[in-house]
Write an enzyme that holds these catalytic residues in place. Structure first.
Site, PDB file in Angstrom:
ATOM      1  N   ASP A  69      -7.164  19.607 -14.492  1.00 10.91           N
ATOM      2  CA  ASP A  69      -7.365  18.256 -15.025  1.00 10.91           C
ATOM      3  C   ASP A  69      -6.857  18.274 -16.466  1.00 10.91           C
ATOM      4  OD1 ASP A  69      -8.341  15.918 -16.203  1.00 10.91           O
ATOM      5  OD2 ASP A  69     -10.163  15.900 -14.968  1.00 10.91           O
TER       6      ASP A  69
ATOM      7  N   LYS B 147      -7.270   7.270 -19.781  1.00 15.16           N
ATOM      8  CA  LYS B 147      -7.512   7.807 -21.119  1.00 15.16           C
ATOM      9  C   LYS B 147      -6.211   7.785 -21.946  1.00 15.16           C
ATOM     10  CE  LYS B 147     -11.488   8.350 -19.165  1.00 15.16           C
ATOM     11  NZ  LYS B 147     -11.910   9.578 -18.522  1.00 15.16           N
TER      12      LYS B 147
ATOM     13  N   ARG C 110       0.835  -1.206   0.000  1.00 15.64           N
ATOM     14  CA  ARG C 110       0.000   0.000   0.000  1.00 15.64           C
ATOM     15  C   ARG C 110       0.873   1.261   0.000  1.00 15.64           C
ATOM     16  NH1 ARG C 110      -2.175   0.119   4.712  1.00 15.64           N
ATOM     17  NH2 ARG C 110      -3.738  -1.494   4.417  1.00 15.64           N
TER      18      ARG C 110
ATOM     19  N   TYR D 254     -15.868  17.213 -16.181  1.00 10.86           N
ATOM     20  CA  TYR D 254     -16.139  15.790 -16.004  1.00 10.86           C
ATOM     21  C   TYR D 254     -17.235  15.651 -14.947  1.00 10.86           C
ATOM     22  CZ  TYR D 254     -15.492  10.856 -15.327  1.00 10.86           C
ATOM     23  OH  TYR D 254     -15.717   9.502 -15.244  1.00 10.86           O
TER      24      TYR D 254
HETATM   25  C1  LIG Z   1     -12.427   9.960 -17.253  1.00  8.57           C
HETATM   26  C2  LIG Z   1     -12.128  11.278 -16.677  1.00  8.57           C
HETATM   27  C3  LIG Z   1     -11.967  11.443 -15.292  1.00  8.57           C
HETATM   28  C4  LIG Z   1     -12.161  10.306 -14.320  1.00  8.57           C
HETATM   29  O1  LIG Z   1     -11.148   9.345 -14.406  1.00  8.57           O
HETATM   30  P1  LIG Z   1     -11.323   7.799 -14.033  1.00  8.57           P
HETATM   31  O2  LIG Z   1     -10.002   7.231 -14.359  1.00  8.57           O
HETATM   32  O3  LIG Z   1     -12.440   7.282 -14.907  1.00  8.57           O
HETATM   33  O4  LIG Z   1     -11.686   7.729 -12.587  1.00  8.57           O
HETATM   34  C5  LIG Z   1     -11.633  12.691 -14.833  1.00  8.57           C
HETATM   35  N1  LIG Z   1     -11.496  13.735 -15.657  1.00  8.57           N
HETATM   36  C6  LIG Z   1     -11.662  13.629 -16.993  1.00  8.57           C
HETATM   37  C7  LIG Z   1     -11.504  14.831 -17.847  1.00  8.57           C
HETATM   38  C8  LIG Z   1     -11.985  12.401 -17.532  1.00  8.57           C
HETATM   39  O5  LIG Z   1     -12.154  12.296 -18.868  1.00  8.57           O
END
Ligand SMILES: *Cc1c(COP(=O)(O)O)cnc(C)c1O
Length: 384
Positions: free
Chosen positions: A180, A205, A57, A109
């Site tokens: 983000d 992504k 962890r 998001y």
């Molecule tokens: C998919 C996404 C998230 C969330 O990420 P996860 O890996 O699915 O938890 C956050 N911000 C953006 C812009 C995203 O496309």
């Protein structure tokens, strides 16, 4: 793991070279070129103070390689991998003490917005939703705020924020900023260099890029924020599995190739959609008449590979478009090698200011003519 002295000897490597070389194990005769995947929950340890690692962890060698590589790409000091993008966002947002105020784009998001709404409903936290393209409005909302959470381009409307202006305004007011950077990737923009305190990623992504894992990460230059995020990761158990991190690092090695192709495909498809009689509106910052075009051209190295399209005929035509594709995959998510599409408002949690008929395209790395042929036939059938 000891960083490779050779990989760090030249500080000004181009991003493509960083993607391939950063986070490699030390060069030793007979040693592996890739970091080992350590599949062990615990480590031999006799209780000597400073014994590390102790337990999985707390960290594994596989994490460290990915963390170094991502930090290098973002131009940041600390990379911290977490179990998902949402874990990274929650960790970066951190404690929101009673009385806190958060500024966030109204289009972002949806689970990020949901997380902040949940905080607001449970605790004395104010969430100010803003049109992130309206710099004056965002700067006004920063007065008396504690935290700015930004996306640019935004999901799913692809609005472009004036990042240098907003991040400077946040800094001047003592407001912590979190960007983000999932849509742009570090190859599109490096928010830390533009003045952000923290960058977060859904590694799910583009960074991993193959639609086979869920993973997140935080990058920052701030030692205290890094310590807080690591502590959050341990205390909430928001950790990544070693196999996921191995796949993410493997994907990261080709990030530049994938993003370059996907972004080029997106530019071409956006242009053709723009001229298609069955299309009412296209959103992509590459288009000269897109409201975010000038800003994106100034602050981004590419325009991203997500495109918004509204077919003639409204919601029914949008659903029919998603039904009519054969090569494109009807699915949520983005950033993989394969092209996906979805009508965003099918999700009950999507913002009501997103048009009902907006179809979000995540453009992949297939041949652009094949992608176009399928989209064009689907558009014709959907709007006939
Ligand atoms: C998919 C996404 C998230 C969330 O990420 P996860 O890996 O699915 O938890 C956050 N911000 C953006 C812009 C995203 O496309």
């Amino acid at each position: 793991m000891t960083p490779d002295p050779h990989a760090h000897a030249v500080p000004s490597l181009a991003p493509a070279t960083v993607a391939v070389t950063a986070g490699r194990p030390s060069r030793v005769q007979g040693g592996p070129v890739n970091p080992p995947v350590v599949l062990s929950s615990t480590y031999v340890s006799r209780g000597i103070p400073g014994d590390e690692p102790l337990y999985a962890r707390g960290g594994t060698e596989t994490w460290e390689s990915f963390e170094q590589a991502l930090a290098a790409l973002e131009g940041g000091e600390h990379g911290i991998v977490l179990g998902s993008g949402m874990a990274a966002i929650a960790a970066a947002i951190g404690d929101l003490p009673p009385g806190s105020t958060v500024v966030v784009p109204r289009h972002a998001y949806q689970v990020t917005l949901g997380y902040l709404d949940d905080r607001a409903a449970r605790y004395d936290v104010e969430v100010r939703r803003v049109d992130v393209a309206d710099t004056e409005a965002v700067v006004a909302a920063l007065d008396g705020a504690d935290l700015l959470v930004v996306e640019s381009p935004t999901n799913p409307m692809l609005e472009i924020a004036d990042l240098p202006a907003l991040l400077a305004a946040a800094r001047d007011r003592g407001v912590r900023s979190v960007v983000d950077n999932t849509f742009a990737t570090p190859l599109g923009q490096q928010p830390l260099a533009l003045g952000a305190d923290v960058v977060v990623h859904s590694v799910t992504k583009y960074l991993s890029g193959h639609t086979d894992i869920v993973l997140g990460a935080v990058v920052t230059n701030d030692d205290r924020i890094a310590a807080d995020v690591r502590s959050y990761r341990t205390l909430h158990g928001a950790i990544a599995g070693p196999m996921e991190v191995f796949l993410a690092l493997r994907g990261l090695r080709t990030l530049h190739l994938r993003v370059e192709r996907a972004a080029a495909n997106a530019v071409e498809l956006a242009r053709r959609l723009h001229d298609h009689p069955a299309v009412a509106e296209v959103r992509h910052p590459s288009l000269p008449d897109d409201p975010g075009h000038g800003r994106a051209a100034a602050q981004m190295a590419h325009f991203g590979a997500v495109v918004g399209v509204r077919p003639v005929g409204g919601r029914g035509a949008a659903d029919a478009l998603v039904d009519a594709v054969r090569l494109w995959v009807p699915a949520t998510s983005l950033g993989g090698v394969e092209s996906l599409l979805e009508r965003r408002r099918r999700l009950a949690t999507e913002s009501p200011t997103v048009p009902e008929d907006l179809v979000r395209l995540s453009v992949g790395v297939e041949d652009v003519e094949d992608l176009w042929a399928d989209l064009a036939q689907a558009l014709e059938r959907a709007t006939a």
